[in-house]
Design a protein around this motif. Structure first.
Motif, PDB file in Angstrom:
ATOM      1  N   HIS A 150      43.065 -34.968  28.541  1.00  0.00           N
ATOM      2  CA  HIS A 150      41.745 -34.664  29.094  1.00  0.00           C
ATOM      3  C   HIS A 150      41.767 -33.240  29.669  1.00  0.00           C
ATOM      4  CE1 HIS A 150      40.409 -38.862  28.745  1.00  0.00           C
ATOM      5  NE2 HIS A 150      41.680 -39.149  28.996  1.00  0.00           N
ATOM      6  N   PRO A 151      41.412 -32.255  28.835  1.00  0.00           N
ATOM      7  CA  PRO A 151      41.419 -30.869  29.325  1.00  0.00           C
ATOM      8  C   PRO A 151      40.351 -30.660  30.392  1.00  0.00           C
ATOM      9  CG  PRO A 151      41.270 -30.972  26.918  1.00  0.00           C
ATOM     10  CD  PRO A 151      41.001 -32.340  27.434  1.00  0.00           C
ATOM     11  N   VAL A 152      40.632 -29.741  31.297  1.00  0.00           N
ATOM     12  CA  VAL A 152      39.687 -29.384  32.352  1.00  0.00           C
ATOM     13  C   VAL A 152      39.613 -27.860  32.397  1.00  0.00           C
ATOM     14  CG1 VAL A 152      39.162 -29.503  34.814  1.00  0.00           C
ATOM     15  CG2 VAL A 152      40.270 -31.448  33.674  1.00  0.00           C
ATOM     16  N   GLN A 153      38.402 -27.325  32.371  1.00  0.00           N
ATOM     17  CA  GLN A 153      38.246 -25.877  32.455  1.00  0.00           C
ATOM     18  C   GLN A 153      38.320 -25.438  33.906  1.00  0.00           C
ATOM     19  OE1 GLN A 153      35.101 -24.204  30.107  1.00  0.00           O
ATOM     20  NE2 GLN A 153      35.024 -22.311  31.316  1.00  0.00           N
ATOM     21  N   LEU A 154      39.135 -24.415  34.150  1.00  0.00           N
ATOM     22  CA  LEU A 154      39.337 -23.882  35.497  1.00  0.00           C
ATOM     23  C   LEU A 154      38.484 -22.635  35.673  1.00  0.00           C
ATOM     24  CD1 LEU A 154      41.048 -23.894  38.173  1.00  0.00           C
ATOM     25  CD2 LEU A 154      42.661 -22.397  36.962  1.00  0.00           C
ATOM     26  N   GLN A 155      37.708 -22.595  36.765  1.00  0.00           N
ATOM     27  CA  GLN A 155      36.885 -21.431  37.060  1.00  0.00           C
ATOM     28  C   GLN A 155      37.078 -21.008  38.507  1.00  0.00           C
ATOM     29  OE1 GLN A 155      32.804 -22.288  36.071  1.00  0.00           O
ATOM     30  NE2 GLN A 155      33.175 -22.247  33.849  1.00  0.00           N
ATOM     31  N   ARG A 156      36.627 -19.785  38.800  1.00  0.00           N
ATOM     32  CA  ARG A 156      36.755 -19.252  40.152  1.00  0.00           C
ATOM     33  C   ARG A 156      35.772 -19.938  41.088  1.00  0.00           C
ATOM     34  NH1 ARG A 156      40.189 -17.524  42.907  1.00  0.00           N
ATOM     35  NH2 ARG A 156      40.878 -16.146  41.225  1.00  0.00           N
TER      36      ARG A 156
ATOM     37  N   GLU B 128      45.693 -19.045  40.307  1.00  0.00           N
ATOM     38  CA  GLU B 128      45.246 -17.690  40.644  1.00  0.00           C
ATOM     39  C   GLU B 128      45.696 -16.689  39.578  1.00  0.00           C
ATOM     40  OE1 GLU B 128      43.153 -16.814  42.702  1.00  0.00           O
ATOM     41  OE2 GLU B 128      43.319 -17.805  44.641  1.00  0.00           O
ATOM     42  N   ILE B 129      46.936 -16.797  39.148  1.00  0.00           N
ATOM     43  CA  ILE B 129      47.445 -15.896  38.116  1.00  0.00           C
ATOM     44  C   ILE B 129      46.666 -16.090  36.819  1.00  0.00           C
ATOM     45  CG2 ILE B 129      49.433 -15.402  36.637  1.00  0.00           C
ATOM     46  CD1 ILE B 129      51.202 -16.089  39.092  1.00  0.00           C
TER      47      ILE B 129
END
Length: 446
Positions: free
Chosen positions: A431-437, A344-345
């Motif tokens: 293995h990067p992962v993109q974080l979205q809302r 969240e931050i």
């Protein structure tokens, strides 16, 4: 700052030089705003060190504690032969005319109020009054960030002796070891030094804007402005410390075990960070193109940008229940107690910089793992991985690693988009992962 080193023969701390704090110098002289001086390290051989190793404790054969004998101090005083002039207080003696200017009278009154009285004591008198060897007293003064003072300099007050006695009594009562006492004292010295510099600069900047004076004039006016603020600032400092101490106990003691238990999921037990004692979400936010922007800005504009960046980060991180560990130029390091709170931050920071009309976008990364907390900072592979992921993130995006993504995958507030694997120095293939809302409003700032 380099780590503390333990003397192999005596157990005494062999300390590195410490930086002279601005606040000490500014209250000592109107003519000298900043003194960049480094205290010479104390050089001692094993025999002299052993003679002082028990200086923290009273002699078992006598209830009175005495200062080290004069001959034992020869090596110590040798290192101060050319320090006396360095440590001399410029404002201690009256000018040749026998009169003091109004500015110097105001400065002297402020100093006596802040120091608890007039400087009447030499360093050996203070050490003796606290029942310490001079060497041990110097260790505490250096931990506080004080400059070296010569044997003949009248630089201390009775409050200095009382403060020295407080920490010494904790050691003698067995509540703190000498090493812990030095560490706790250094924390006080470093944090209050930074706080004082921050406060002084804020007051000076406010006077420049509100009174229309130059920076140099504002710094002189500070002496007359401070007396009306001292009591309020001191009261707020104590209030904040108590609140922060309570919050720190909850985070670092009461809930520590529960955090470790929650971080077990998805682990095999042989991870690099497995032995570390705290489970935390560790995040970095890095402003894009900050270096090139700062080169094109004047001093005032750059100061406004830096303050805007720090203020926005501090607000979002605190509202999200995290802790701002530190800011370094264009980058902020923060932690949270759960992966969801860290996510969240991270999303709120990324969105705030994207929407800001002045600040550039940010690259943000967050990793859920285990850390070591020391000296007010955090360490471990989790911190390093978060930093590496930040460099891989596109402007205006948040990246997490696969383990963090696994901890968030069942939370509908977040959307996780896998990205191609990357070779990262020190970690191999990740293995990067993109974080979205996802659903929900996210953090709400009033």
């Amino acid at each position: 700052m380099s780590a503390e080193k333990v003397h192999q023969d005596t157990g005494l701390l062999d300390e590195e030089p410490s930086q002279v704090p601005d606040a000490v110098v500014e209250t000592a002289s109107l003519q000298e705003a900043v003194l960049d001086s480094v205290a010479d390290p104390v050089e001692e051989d094993a025999e002299d060190g052993a003679a002082n190793a028990q200086a923290w404790l009273p002699d078992s054969a006598d209830t009175d504690v005495t200062v080290e004998p004069g001959p034992d101090a020869d090596d110590d005083s040798d290192s101060d032969d050319d320090e006396g002039s360095h440590g001399a207080e410029p404002g201690a003696a009256a000018p040749p005319t026998g009169t003091l200017s109004a500015e110097r009278i105001a400065l002297k009154a402020l100093e006596q109020r802040l120091l608890g009285g007039e400087r009447k004591l030499r360093r050996r008198e203070v050490a003796s009054g606290a029942g310490l060897s001079l060497l041990s007293a110097r260790k505490l003064w250096r931990a506080l960030g004080f400059p070296n003072i010569g044997d003949e300099d009248v630089a201390f007050t009775e409050r200095d002796q009382a403060a020295l006695t407080i920490i010494v009594n904790l050691v003698r009562a067995g509540k703190l070891t000498e090493e812990a006492a030095i560490s706790v004292t250094r924390a006080i010295g470093q944090m209050t030094d930074r706080m004082v510099v921050w406060q002084i600069e804020a007051l000076v900047e406010d006077m420049v804007h509100q009174q229309g004076v130059t920076d140099a004039v504002a710094r002189k006016h500070l002496v007359s402005e401070l007396p009306s603020l001292v009591d309020a600032l001191e009261e707020m400092l104590l209030y904040s410390w108590r609140r922060q101490l309570n919050a720190g106990v909850q985070r670092l003691a009461v809930r520590a075990e529960a955090g470790l238990a929650s971080s077990e999921e998805g682990r095999e037990g042989d991870e690099d960070d497995a032995p570390l004692p705290l489970a935390r979400a560790v995040g970095f936010a890095d402003l894009v193109s900050y270096t090139s922007l700062s080169r094109r800005m004047n001093e005032k504009t750059l100061a406004q940008l830096v303050q805007r960046f720090e203020n926005k980060c501090a607000e979002i991180i605190s509202v999200g229940g995290g802790r701002l560990v530190k800011t370094v130029g264009d980058e902020v390091l923060y932690i949270a107690e759960t992966p969801a709170a860290g996510a969240e931050i991270s999303l709120a920071l990324c969105q705030a910089f994207t929407d800001d009309e002045i600040l550039p976008e940010a690259r943000v990364a967050m990793v859920w793992g285990r850390i070591l907390s020391r000296l007010g900072d955090i360490y471990g592979p989790t911190v390093n991985l978060a930093a590496r992921l930040t460099a891989l993130a596109d402007p205006g995006t948040v990246l997490v690693d696969s383990m963090t993504a696994a901890a968030l995958e069942n939370d509908e507030r977040f959307v996780l988009l896998p990205r191609p694997a990357e070779d990262v120095r020190g970690f191999g293939e990740i293995h990067p992962v993109q974080l979205q809302r996802g659903s929900g409003r996210g953090l709400v700032l009033d």
